[in-house]
Write an enzyme that holds these catalytic residues in place. Sequence first.
Site, mmCIF file in Angstrom:
data_model
loop_
_atom_site.group_PDB
_atom_site.id
_atom_site.type_symbol
_atom_site.label_atom_id
_atom_site.label_comp_id
_atom_site.label_asym_id
_atom_site.label_seq_id
_atom_site.Cartn_x
_atom_site.Cartn_y
_atom_site.Cartn_z
ATOM 1 N N THR A 1 0.609 -1.118 0.115
ATOM 2 C CA THR A 1 -0.003 0.170 -0.011
ATOM 3 C C THR A 1 0.811 1.360 -0.093
ATOM 4 O OG1 THR A 1 -0.235 -0.292 2.469
ATOM 5 C CG2 THR A 1 -1.935 -1.211 1.403
ATOM 6 N N GLU A 2 2.067 1.273 -0.133
ATOM 7 C CA GLU A 2 2.965 2.434 0.078
ATOM 8 C C GLU A 2 2.395 3.380 -0.785
ATOM 9 O OE1 GLU A 2 5.592 -1.032 1.566
ATOM 10 O OE2 GLU A 2 4.149 -0.863 0.178
#
Length: 244
Positions: free
Chosen positions: A121-122
């Site tokens: 999810t960065e």
Amino acid sequence: MTLIGRSRTRGVETLSLDASERRNALSAALVGDLAAALTDAGKDTGVRAVVLTHTGNTFSAGADLKDPPAPTALTGLLRQIVELPKPVVARVTGHVRAGGLGLLAACDIAVASRAATFAFTEVRIGVAPAVISLPLLPRTDPRALARYYLTGERFDADEAARIGLLTVAGDDADDTLAPVLDGLRRSAPEALAETKRLLTAKVLETFDRDADALTALSARLFASAPAREGMTAFLERRDPEWVV
């Protein structure tokens, strides 16, 4: 108070991430406690192997945005898992996000139930999966990583096994794990250490070559304006300004 639970059964030391109220996010304190527990297990001749697991329904939600570890601390923890002279086996029965996936990739064997879900999810908070790429890139399918790194999409345990993030997925994590632990208990400690050294040589080459650059990249991105917007949006439960 430690954030890592410890128990031992027939030579297998189980270390549990135990900050479920924070979804086992990788805070400075949790990373420090896990590093200390791994150090103890590595030195203990009574430990044949280490199982890394969790309390609650999340293995780890990634970096704790309110109390993140220093990038060098996370890099050091991942290398410690790779270098530990005992096999480290991940046992996952819940969700894994972002930095938590680096822990899985650093482990020698990773087992999950089909209830688990995964996502890098960065990019959705304005950063990149920099430090965790050190164990991930040598061990995981590059085409799949390109998709999941760039999109932040969620994927399931069977897909995680297909792309090499997991060793195996099963309906019940403990049933799936049982033959793995039986095999480790039947193996000579010195032989396990030398065999692990063979298996991790290429991963450690990546650490030697890229750790400084990726640690610096992580620090730069987390201090950037997009990251501040992304993390603020996440904490405020809204879309960041760049969503179209």
